[in-house]
Write an enzyme that holds these catalytic residues in place. Structure first.
Site, short mmCIF file in Angstrom:
data_model
loop_
_atom_site.label_atom_id
_atom_site.label_comp_id
_atom_site.label_asym_id
_atom_site.label_seq_id
_atom_site.Cartn_x
_atom_site.Cartn_y
_atom_site.Cartn_z
N TRP A 102 63.64 48.06 0.85
CA TRP A 102 63.82 46.64 1.12
C TRP A 102 63.99 45.78 -0.13
O TRP A 102 64.50 44.67 -0.08
CB TRP A 102 62.67 46.09 1.98
CG TRP A 102 62.95 44.76 2.63
CD1 TRP A 102 64.15 44.10 2.70
CD2 TRP A 102 62.02 43.93 3.31
NE1 TRP A 102 64.02 42.93 3.40
CE2 TRP A 102 62.71 42.80 3.78
CE3 TRP A 102 60.67 44.04 3.58
CZ2 TRP A 102 62.10 41.78 4.50
CZ3 TRP A 102 60.07 43.02 4.30
CH2 TRP A 102 60.78 41.91 4.75
N ASP A 103 63.61 46.26 -1.31
CA ASP A 103 63.68 45.40 -2.50
C ASP A 103 64.08 46.21 -3.73
O ASP A 103 63.53 46.00 -4.82
CB ASP A 103 62.32 44.72 -2.72
CG ASP A 103 62.41 43.55 -3.69
OD1 ASP A 103 63.49 42.92 -3.77
OD2 ASP A 103 61.40 43.25 -4.36
N LEU A 104 65.05 47.11 -3.58
CA LEU A 104 65.38 47.99 -4.69
C LEU A 104 66.45 47.35 -5.58
O LEU A 104 67.62 47.72 -5.56
CB LEU A 104 65.84 49.36 -4.19
CG LEU A 104 65.78 50.47 -5.26
CD1 LEU A 104 64.38 50.60 -5.83
CD2 LEU A 104 66.23 51.80 -4.71
N HIS A 105 66.02 46.39 -6.37
CA HIS A 105 66.90 45.78 -7.37
C HIS A 105 66.70 46.51 -8.70
O HIS A 105 65.84 47.40 -8.84
CB HIS A 105 66.62 44.28 -7.49
CG HIS A 105 65.19 43.94 -7.76
ND1 HIS A 105 64.59 44.14 -8.97
CD2 HIS A 105 64.25 43.37 -6.96
CE1 HIS A 105 63.34 43.72 -8.94
NE2 HIS A 105 63.10 43.26 -7.71
N ASN B 174 63.31 47.02 -10.31
CA ASN B 174 62.37 47.86 -9.57
C ASN B 174 62.72 49.34 -9.67
O ASN B 174 62.28 50.14 -8.85
CB ASN B 174 62.31 47.44 -8.10
CG ASN B 174 61.29 46.34 -7.86
OD1 ASN B 174 60.49 46.04 -8.73
ND2 ASN B 174 61.30 45.75 -6.68
#
Length: 300
Positions: A200-203, A206
């Site tokens: 959900w937040d793999l930028h 990260n």
């Protein structure tokens, strides 16, 4: 804060917690020194470096009793953070940081230590970095989400419920039309919401370097759902409108995704981020609106 605390709570973390979590965030930062002391003692850890932080967590470099380096992650237990330990256990270190210990009641985690000074943002070519994200997501999505995690189906339904109230607050008619089209694309794919374990937040920030793998994911906000919902952060990082199609095509190739469905789920993610901004009275993120406009035809 006690003068003998092993760290100072960073002002930026205090500000973000109060801004986003209100009184719960204020209470969390006030309790951080005592909570850290408790887990340092309970898990037989000693501080071993300068504390790090993001908007939601304080990360203390530590060493375990046997000398192994690790990090102690202290965060407020929220709907987003409470599933992090379950996700990391399910991945078992394949593509993600390893979980060493967990206190589910507080969402406190003991994690293997990665190289926090070297994240995926250091890769010069953003397209190549996006491909690295896709290669990690391929590993992460190979795992079915554990029972009990939040589902994309429920999150998406909440978004569609909120959309009619949000649209009148958008002044630009073109952006209103885009958000309405995002909602339509979401309705089209929602009957098959998926069951994969999403990050959900793999930028880029990260993803950290590691001695046991070139890159590993950290800080998941796990959901059970369709892999297409995980693409937007890599399209938005170091945004370049001329690269959006290349990044999207490269990532969907690596992941083996149907591009129409992946575009629809990416539009759903654009919608989610825009709804958050509308609710808080902030300007809509121009780059994400542009990504939505560029992918709208692919989802049709």
């Amino acid at each position: 804060m006690p003068s003998d605390a092993p760290f100072e709570v960073p002002a930026a973390l205090v500000e973000s917690q109060i801004r986003y979590e209100k009184e719960a965030g204020r209470a969390f930062v006030e309790q951080l020194p005592s909570r850290a002391a408790h887990f340092l003692d309970a898990w037989d850890l000693r501080p071993d470096g300068t504390p790090l932080h993001g908007a939601a967590a304080l990360v203390l470099p530590v060493r375990r009793a046997d000398g192994t380096p690790a990090v102690l992650k202290l965060q407020l237990r929220t709907e987003e953070s409470e599933g992090e330990g379950a996700a990391l256990r399910a991945w078992e270190g394949r593509g993600a940081v390893r979980l060493l210990a967990e206190d589910p009641g507080t969402a406190t985690l003991l994690l293997e230590r990665l190289d926090a000074s070297h994240d995926l943002g250091s890769v010069p070519d953003p397209v190549r970095a996006s491909v690295r994200i896709a290669e990690l997501l391929r590993l992460l999505h190979s795992v079915r989400a554990p029972a009990g995690l939040r589902t994309l189906a429920s999150v998406a339904s909440e978004m569609l419920d909120a959309l009619p109230r949000a649209l009148p607050r958008v002044a630009d008619p073109g952006v209103r039309d885009l958000l309405a089209d995002c909602g339509a694309a979401l309705r089209d794919v929602l009957p098959e919401p998926g069951d994969r374990l999403l990050h959900w937040d793999l930028h880029f920030q990260n993803v950290l370097a590691s001695g046991r793998a070139p890159w590993l994911a950290i800080d998941p906000k796990p959901l059970a759902g369709d892999p297409g919902f995980d693409l937007l952060p890599a399209l938005h990082n170091r945004y370049d409108a001329g690269q959006t199609a290349r990044r999207f095509d490269a990532m969907t190739d690596v992941l083996g995704l149907d591009r129409r469905r992946a575009a629809a789920w990416t539009l759903a993610r654009v919608l989610q981020n825009c709804l958050w901004e509308i609710e808080d009275g902030r300007p809509l993120p121009a780059a994400q609106v542009e990504i939505g406009a560029l992918l709208r035809e692919q989802a049709g």
